[in-house]
Design an enzyme around this catalytic site. Structure first.
Site, PDB file in Angstrom:
ATOM      1  N   ASP A  12       0.854  -1.202   0.000  1.00 60.71           N
ATOM      2  CA  ASP A  12       0.000   0.000   0.000  1.00 60.71           C
ATOM      3  C   ASP A  12       0.890   1.253   0.000  1.00 60.71           C
ATOM      4  O   ASP A  12       0.851   2.066   0.920  1.00 60.71           O
ATOM      5  CB  ASP A  12      -0.947  -0.001   1.207  1.00 60.71           C
ATOM      6  CG  ASP A  12      -0.210   0.023   2.551  1.00 60.71           C
ATOM      7  OD1 ASP A  12      -0.819   0.492   3.543  1.00 60.71           O
ATOM      8  OD2 ASP A  12       0.952  -0.409   2.609  1.00 60.71           O
ATOM      9  N   ASP A  17       6.743   1.291   1.984  1.00 59.39           N
ATOM     10  CA  ASP A  17       6.510   0.295   0.927  1.00 59.39           C
ATOM     11  C   ASP A  17       7.367   0.624  -0.298  1.00 59.39           C
ATOM     12  O   ASP A  17       7.933  -0.263  -0.939  1.00 59.39           O
ATOM     13  CB  ASP A  17       5.055   0.306   0.475  1.00 59.39           C
ATOM     14  CG  ASP A  17       4.055   0.083   1.588  1.00 59.39           C
ATOM     15  OD1 ASP A  17       3.821   1.012   2.375  1.00 59.39           O
ATOM     16  OD2 ASP A  17       3.508  -1.029   1.670  1.00 59.39           O
ATOM     17  N   ASN A  41      -2.483   2.788   3.420  1.00 59.26           N
ATOM     18  CA  ASN A  41      -1.854   4.105   3.655  1.00 59.26           C
ATOM     19  C   ASN A  41      -2.600   5.200   2.913  1.00 59.26           C
ATOM     20  O   ASN A  41      -2.515   6.372   3.254  1.00 59.26           O
ATOM     21  CB  ASN A  41      -0.398   4.079   3.182  1.00 59.26           C
ATOM     22  CG  ASN A  41       0.514   3.392   4.175  1.00 59.26           C
ATOM     23  OD1 ASN A  41       0.331   3.507   5.387  1.00 59.26           O
ATOM     24  ND2 ASN A  41       1.473   2.641   3.667  1.00 59.26           N
ATOM     25  N   THR A 126       3.043  -6.036   2.646  1.00 54.56           N
ATOM     26  CA  THR A 126       3.494  -4.951   3.523  1.00 54.56           C
ATOM     27  C   THR A 126       2.388  -3.919   3.739  1.00 54.56           C
ATOM     28  O   THR A 126       2.648  -2.761   4.066  1.00 54.56           O
ATOM     29  CB  THR A 126       4.744  -4.251   2.950  1.00 54.56           C
ATOM     30  OG1 THR A 126       4.408  -3.685   1.661  1.00 54.56           O
ATOM     31  CG2 THR A 126       5.906  -5.208   2.805  1.00 54.56           C
ATOM     32  N   PHE A 168      -0.965  -1.026  12.403  1.00 58.10           N
ATOM     33  CA  PHE A 168      -1.932  -0.583  11.400  1.00 58.10           C
ATOM     34  C   PHE A 168      -2.335  -1.678  10.398  1.00 58.10           C
ATOM     35  O   PHE A 168      -3.523  -1.843  10.095  1.00 58.10           O
ATOM     36  CB  PHE A 168      -1.400   0.643  10.632  1.00 58.10           C
ATOM     37  CG  PHE A 168      -2.315   1.040   9.507  1.00 58.10           C
ATOM     38  CD1 PHE A 168      -2.005   0.718   8.191  1.00 58.10           C
ATOM     39  CD2 PHE A 168      -3.517   1.685   9.764  1.00 58.10           C
ATOM     40  CE1 PHE A 168      -2.860   1.062   7.151  1.00 58.10           C
ATOM     41  CE2 PHE A 168      -4.384   2.024   8.739  1.00 58.10           C
ATOM     42  CZ  PHE A 168      -4.062   1.717   7.427  1.00 58.10           C
ATOM     43  N   ASN A 169      -1.378  -2.388   9.818  1.00 63.03           N
ATOM     44  CA  ASN A 169      -1.730  -3.347   8.756  1.00 63.03           C
ATOM     45  C   ASN A 169      -2.735  -4.383   9.243  1.00 63.03           C
ATOM     46  O   ASN A 169      -3.670  -4.744   8.525  1.00 63.03           O
ATOM     47  CB  ASN A 169      -0.486  -4.067   8.237  1.00 63.03           C
ATOM     48  CG  ASN A 169       0.384  -3.172   7.381  1.00 63.03           C
ATOM     49  OD1 ASN A 169      -0.070  -2.137   6.905  1.00 63.03           O
ATOM     50  ND2 ASN A 169       1.638  -3.556   7.204  1.00 63.03           N
ATOM     51  N   HIS A 241       9.562  -0.089   8.502  1.00 61.82           N
ATOM     52  CA  HIS A 241       8.725  -1.274   8.683  1.00 61.82           C
ATOM     53  C   HIS A 241       8.819  -2.237   7.486  1.00 61.82           C
ATOM     54  O   HIS A 241       9.260  -3.380   7.617  1.00 61.82           O
ATOM     55  CB  HIS A 241       7.253  -0.871   8.844  1.00 61.82           C
ATOM     56  CG  HIS A 241       6.964   0.093   9.951  1.00 61.82           C
ATOM     57  ND1 HIS A 241       7.102  -0.213  11.288  1.00 61.82           N
ATOM     58  CD2 HIS A 241       6.504   1.362   9.917  1.00 61.82           C
ATOM     59  CE1 HIS A 241       6.727   0.821  12.028  1.00 61.82           C
ATOM     60  NE2 HIS A 241       6.361   1.794  11.232  1.00 61.82           N
ATOM     61  N   ASP A 242       8.385  -1.755   6.331  1.00 65.13           N
ATOM     62  CA  ASP A 242       8.280  -2.642   5.163  1.00 65.13           C
ATOM     63  C   ASP A 242       9.641  -3.024   4.593  1.00 65.13           C
ATOM     64  O   ASP A 242       9.839  -4.179   4.183  1.00 65.13           O
ATOM     65  CB  ASP A 242       7.404  -1.970   4.094  1.00 65.13           C
ATOM     66  CG  ASP A 242       6.003  -1.685   4.618  1.00 65.13           C
ATOM     67  OD1 ASP A 242       5.334  -0.811   4.056  1.00 65.13           O
ATOM     68  OD2 ASP A 242       5.588  -2.334   5.606  1.00 65.13           O
TER      69      ASP A 242
HETATM   70  O1  RIB Z   1       2.352  -0.179  10.876  1.00 61.11           O
HETATM   71  C1  RIB Z   1       3.264  -0.028   9.810  1.00 61.11           C
HETATM   72  C2  RIB Z   1       2.634  -0.437   8.507  1.00 61.11           C
HETATM   73  O2  RIB Z   1       1.530   0.403   8.224  1.00 61.11           O
HETATM   74  C3  RIB Z   1       3.597  -0.268   7.306  1.00 61.11           C
HETATM   75  O3  RIB Z   1       3.335  -1.258   6.351  1.00 61.11           O
HETATM   76  C4  RIB Z   1       3.234   1.081   6.760  1.00 61.11           C
HETATM   77  O4  RIB Z   1       3.467   1.196   5.356  1.00 61.11           O
HETATM   78  C5  RIB Z   1       1.761   1.114   7.021  1.00 61.11           C
HETATM   79  O5  RIB Z   1       1.123   0.431   5.941  1.00 61.11           O
HETATM   80 CA    CA Z   2       2.799  -0.584   4.068  1.00 59.13          CA
END
Ligand code: RIB
Ligand code: CA
Length: 314
Positions: A12, A17, A41, A126, A168-169, A241-242
């Site tokens: 996203d 990403d 996102n 991701t 979040f994901n 993160h990703d």
């Molecule tokens: O919590 C982090 C995730 O949420 C990452 O993948 C970032 O791109 C958002 O999508």
């Molecule tokens: Ca992401």
């Protein structure tokens, strides 16, 4: 030379990403079979445009992009806030994409790609797991063509002022996450427990500045915007993160993992969407995930900057 790992990136984009896509493109250890996009996102139209924008930026327009779910499986879309409304705020100068979009829905693209692949394919989600969850519902017979799933998501055991109960994901589409975790697939979860240990601070910005290419300057602009929310909320730099999730496919030894049964809380109020790892097997259920518990942050950043520096050479 070992064969590159065939992967489908499900994402996203999203600043982090975007960097994961670039790292996958530049790594000889990865063969990108395709990119599928989801909401998260930003809205699906924007994450899909961003995926194509990024591929055009790095000269990788041969990689097919297929758009997927524009909302979670069972609930309204709650957009992430870290990347701005466009999903790639901070670089308004990047042109709108012109490369074609694969006409298939992401779920059907994944199915066709798995059928055509000579061997099992690694999925690297991701973003929210809406596409993967829907794929597993629609094509259960293709599950065995998936080598493993290495996903960015969850917060399994570390709690701090930086790591809340939900990530979040998973929070964005917890039902999809539950489907993936209950699928029997080989799942590695790269959660906030480790991604909040790979933060872009001033020393990392200096390493980026030393790359001194037009692309590195775009990444600089991405990351300066990306750090705004982290800096404002938590007083720390942007978390990779990703990129870390993707890096674990390139170099699995970057993380240590613990096997555990991970459940998603679908009934809570304030911890709705939380990922709850049963490390002591109190539920009596078999482990369903390899949960990332440690990370070699220095080696990760070395890998990330090496790959980002390679962009203009590809
Ligand atoms: O919590 C982090 C995730 O949420 C990452 O993948 C970032 O791109 C958002 O999508
Ligand atoms: Ca992401």
């Amino acid at each position: 030379m070992t064969r590159p790992v065939p992967v489908i990136l499900d994402c996203d984009p999203g600043h982090d990403d975007a960097i994961a896509i670039v790292m996958a493109h530049c790594s000889p250890a990865i063969e990108i079979l395709g990119i599928t996009t989801t909401c998260g996102n930003a809205t699906l139209d924007r994450t899909t445009a961003n995926a194509r924008r990024i591929l055009e930026l790095i000269g990788a327009t041969h990689v097919p992009v297929a758009a997927g779910m524009e909302k979670p499986l069972a609930r309204d879309l709650v957009l992430g806030t870290a990347d701005g409304p466009s999903g790639l705020d901070g670089t308004p100068y990047l042109p709108d994409p012109t490369m074609p979009l694969d006409p298939r829905h992401a779920v059907d693209f994944i199915a066709d790609t798995l059928r055509a692949a000579p061997g099992p394919v690694t999925l690297v989600p991701t973003g929210p797991l809406s596409n993967i969850g829907m794929f597993l519902l629609k094509y259960p017979e293709l599950r065995d063509r998936i080598a493993r799933v290495v996903l960015m998501g969850g917060a399994m055991y570390r709690r701090s002022e930086y790591i809340t109960a939900t990530e979040f994901n998973i929070f964005c589409d917890p039902e999809a996450a539950s489907i993936v975790l209950n699928s029997g697939l080989d799942v590695t979860m790269v959660g906030l427990d480790v991604t909040m240990q790979v933060l872009i601070e001033e020393p990392e910005f200096a390493r980026l500045a030393a790359i001194d290419t037009p692309f590195a300057r775009v990444v600089h602009d991405w990351l300066r915007h990306y750090e705004k929310l982290h800096r404002g909320q938590m007083g720390v730099g942007g978390a990779m993160h990703d990129p870390l999730a993707l890096a674990c496919v390139i170099e699995p030894s970057l993380i240590t993992t613990r096997d555990a049964h991970v459940a998603i809380d679908l009934t809570a109020t304030h911890a709705f969407g939380a990922t709850v790892a049963d490390y002591w097997n109190e539920r009596g259920l078999p482990p369903n995930a390899h949960v990332a518990s440690g990370v070699d942050a220095a080696r990760f950043f070395d890998l990330m900057f090496d790959l980002l520096a390679a962009v203009d050479a590809t």
